[in-house]
Design a protein around this motif. Structure first.
Motif, PDB file in Angstrom:
ATOM      1  N   CYS A 135       0.816  -1.245   0.054  1.00 41.59           N
ATOM      2  CA  CYS A 135      -0.057   0.128   0.033  1.00 41.59           C
ATOM      3  C   CYS A 135       0.835   1.322  -0.096  1.00 41.59           C
ATOM      4  CB  CYS A 135      -0.938  -0.143   1.310  1.00 41.59           C
ATOM      5  SG  CYS A 135      -0.252   0.399   2.596  1.00 41.59           S
ATOM      6  N   LYS A 136       2.230   1.072   0.070  1.00 41.66           N
ATOM      7  CA  LYS A 136       3.076   2.242  -0.040  1.00 41.66           C
ATOM      8  C   LYS A 136       3.006   3.151   1.374  1.00 41.66           C
ATOM      9  CE  LYS A 136       4.966   3.747  -3.557  1.00 41.66           C
ATOM     10  NZ  LYS A 136       5.627   4.609  -4.824  1.00 41.66           N
ATOM     11  N   GLY A 137       2.292   2.694   2.332  1.00 46.11           N
ATOM     12  CA  GLY A 137       2.326   3.362   3.533  1.00 46.11           C
ATOM     13  C   GLY A 137       3.632   3.166   4.271  1.00 46.11           C
ATOM     14  N   PRO A 138       3.539   4.177   5.234  1.00 43.35           N
ATOM     15  CA  PRO A 138       4.858   3.910   6.367  1.00 43.35           C
ATOM     16  C   PRO A 138       4.816   2.781   6.965  1.00 43.35           C
ATOM     17  CG  PRO A 138       3.586   6.051   6.881  1.00 43.35           C
ATOM     18  CD  PRO A 138       2.697   5.109   5.849  1.00 43.35           C
ATOM     19  N   LEU A 139       5.881   2.001   7.132  1.00 39.55           N
ATOM     20  CA  LEU A 139       6.057   0.988   7.882  1.00 39.55           C
ATOM     21  C   LEU A 139       6.288   1.275   9.332  1.00 39.55           C
ATOM     22  CD1 LEU A 139       8.267  -1.202   5.169  1.00 39.55           C
ATOM     23  CD2 LEU A 139       5.656  -1.697   5.701  1.00 39.55           C
ATOM     24  N   GLU A 140       6.209   0.070  10.137  1.00 42.04           N
ATOM     25  CA  GLU A 140       6.455   0.149  11.549  1.00 42.04           C
ATOM     26  C   GLU A 140       7.760  -0.947  11.677  1.00 42.04           C
ATOM     27  OE1 GLU A 140       6.061   2.076  14.077  1.00 42.04           O
ATOM     28  OE2 GLU A 140       5.031   3.237  12.506  1.00 42.04           O
ATOM     29  N   ALA A 141       8.434  -1.085  12.985  1.00 41.62           N
ATOM     30  CA  ALA A 141       9.449  -1.886  13.020  1.00 41.62           C
ATOM     31  C   ALA A 141       9.266  -2.424  14.485  1.00 41.62           C
ATOM     32  CB  ALA A 141      10.969  -1.135  12.940  1.00 41.62           C
TER      33      ALA A 141
END
Lengths: 336, 336
Positions: free
Chosen positions: B26-32
């Motif tokens: 979805c090209k959204g920001p990832l979390e880690a």
């Protein structure tokens, strides 16, 4: 203000709390007794010490608030000037001390006039004005000194090459490094006016440590010639790229030489043709420093080639490359 | 390298140790999860916090090695990139992240390509090249982003507005400030891509404190409009002097708004005509910062006039004025 300035050369003692940039009788550098310990004025000091590789570390003095180690001396001197009731400041400088004086004068609400030689870095001249000081250009470093002296009656004269106050401020660097490295470590330090070299020497001594001091000089201002062991000489030139290393006759020269010799160190002279490579080395390691600071990387190489660099070594990186954007770009691209 | 990146929006989880600048679906920001705690790469962080007066202090993030807080994010991201085996880096940036990426790439032996909008500060562009990176100029901030994306397959994309690695690096600032100020303190923070705002928010939370966050934005990139309380608006304009505050649609906008609202804060928009005065205020206090950073002084004045500035306050001073010598001189002299 229980301090007293006195002249080790001719014995004059000033009144308690009286400031003069040099001895009123013989014009020699004064010493001080009873100076107060003052905290930072604008966050100067406590700079990072980082790995360079092969037992070498770099002290990032260029990350001080105006972009050079001079902030330690200017911060201390001008805070004291302010406490003494001065409302104006003069200084002659090849650039970094001028900017530092401008920034700390602004901080402390003092009016500042800064006398620089015409060949000072254009970026520094612009920044001195930006910081709110009045900039006066002189034909030479020496002429700038004469012009500043003429104003030293009314205003506080920073006089970094002679003032014991400036030296007291720079001593904080020596004390700091004494807590970061073992006795016997070697320190490579650009030496022009001598305040950096002597500030480190005195601060380190005060903290009960001993570092070997290796001065790095420009061929155009090789003041230590014949006075200390010459450990390397990479060539000659006019020191064109070393515009922070201009002072050919520093007033504390005898003391500088004694400090170097006493520490078991010497001097390395970095010729013009070695500077571009030194700047590229510094940039490759992530150090955005000015060419005069990068000279220590050339000196390091000379000492390594000669096999005379034992144990732990610290390079003192004195001034920021952010003041030299265009020049650094050319040096980086190999166009100089 | 036991970390895992995952997408809070669509649920995608990457393989352990796999890096993508954003969600591949979805090209959204990832979390880690499980990111390692890494030390500084080049002395970034531990910046001075100094008095401004009237209960206000300034966090001097512009004294980081490349002259901005971005070094915290770039240092962390690129160290990890190096550990992951990447040998090249790309980034799109309005300037400061580009320079930071160039410096840290040099430090870590990575090749860097930096895409900047044509209107980025000339000084920054020159410095990016000086630091050894390849500079590519694009027509706009958005075009720079598209060009960098096209290269993100082969090389590590810093992608600071989305990358959870960059955010992890900037969190060190929040943790640091949590140790320097009480819960309930107010923080004025320039907000463009949101990494600074969110890094502080997350780092402070992690350290168990609560600060009220007030975002400072440019009229040209007023992304928080309508999403958080507007505490002040000094006028409009194109944000010509605020060239570090260009990102009109930051990818973590929803999270930025939630952080501001959750903290009890809001936004102040600093119009063009308020910037020169803010720069002069900063310089008068000894802060050699860039205009985009000085905007917080204009915001401070607005909040004071409205009487809505309670208790302890910290201004985050993000970028160095040494990159803007000529512009600062003109602003200082009142010529702009």
């Amino acid at each position: 203000m229980g301090f007293v300035l006195w002249c080790p050369r001719c014995g004059v003692r000033l009144r308690e709390g009286e400031y003069r940039p040099w001895c009123p009788r013989c014009k020699g550098p004064l010493e001080a007794e009873g100076l107060p310990r003052l905290g930072p004025v604008l966050g100067e000091g406590s700079t990072p010490l980082v790995e360079v590789g092969g037992g070498v570390r770099a002290k990032m003095e260029y990350l001080n608030p105006s972009g050079s180690f001079k902030d330690r001396g200017a911060g201390y001197s001008l805070r004291l000037a302010s406490m003494l009731g001065y409302d104006c400041v003069v200084v002659d400088s090849s650039g970094n001390t001028g900017l530092s004086t401008a920034v700390y004068s602004a901080r402390l609400g003092l009016r500042a006039r800064v006398f620089v030689p015409r060949r000072a870095s254009p970026g520094k001249k612009v920044l001195i004005r930006a910081a709110g000081a009045e900039l006066v250009e002189a034909a030479s470093r020496e002429e700038a000194a004469r012009l500043a002296e003429a104003e030293a009656e009314r205003c506080f004269h920073v006089a970094h090459p002679t003032s014991p106050l400036f030296l007291e401020g720079v001593k904080s660097l020596g004390r700091e490094m004494a807590g970061e490295a073992r006795s016997g470590s070697t320190v490579l330090v650009p030496a022009s006016s001598g305040t950096l070299l002597l500030g480190i020497y005195r601060g380190v001594k005060e903290a009960g440590r001993d570092f070997r001091l290796i001065a790095v000089q420009s061929p155009a201002a090789y003041s230590l010639k014949g006075l200390v062991p010459e450990l390397g000489l990479t060539g000659g030139g006019e020191g064109k790229l070393l515009d922070a290393l201009l002072l050919a006759r520093p007033p504390r020269l005898g003391e500088m030489a004694r400090a170097v010799v006493d520490s078991g160190g010497g001097v390395v002279v970095v010729g013009d043709e070695a500077v571009p490579g030194a700047v590229r080395t510094a940039l490759r390691k992530g150090f955005l420093i000015e060419p005069s600071s990068a000279a220590v990387f050339a000196a390091l190489e000379v000492l390594r080639e000669k096999g005379i660099l034992p144990g732990d070594t610290i390079l003192v990186l004195t001034g920021s490359g952010l003041k030299y954007a265009s020049l650094l770009e050319k040096l980086s691209a190999g166009a100089i």
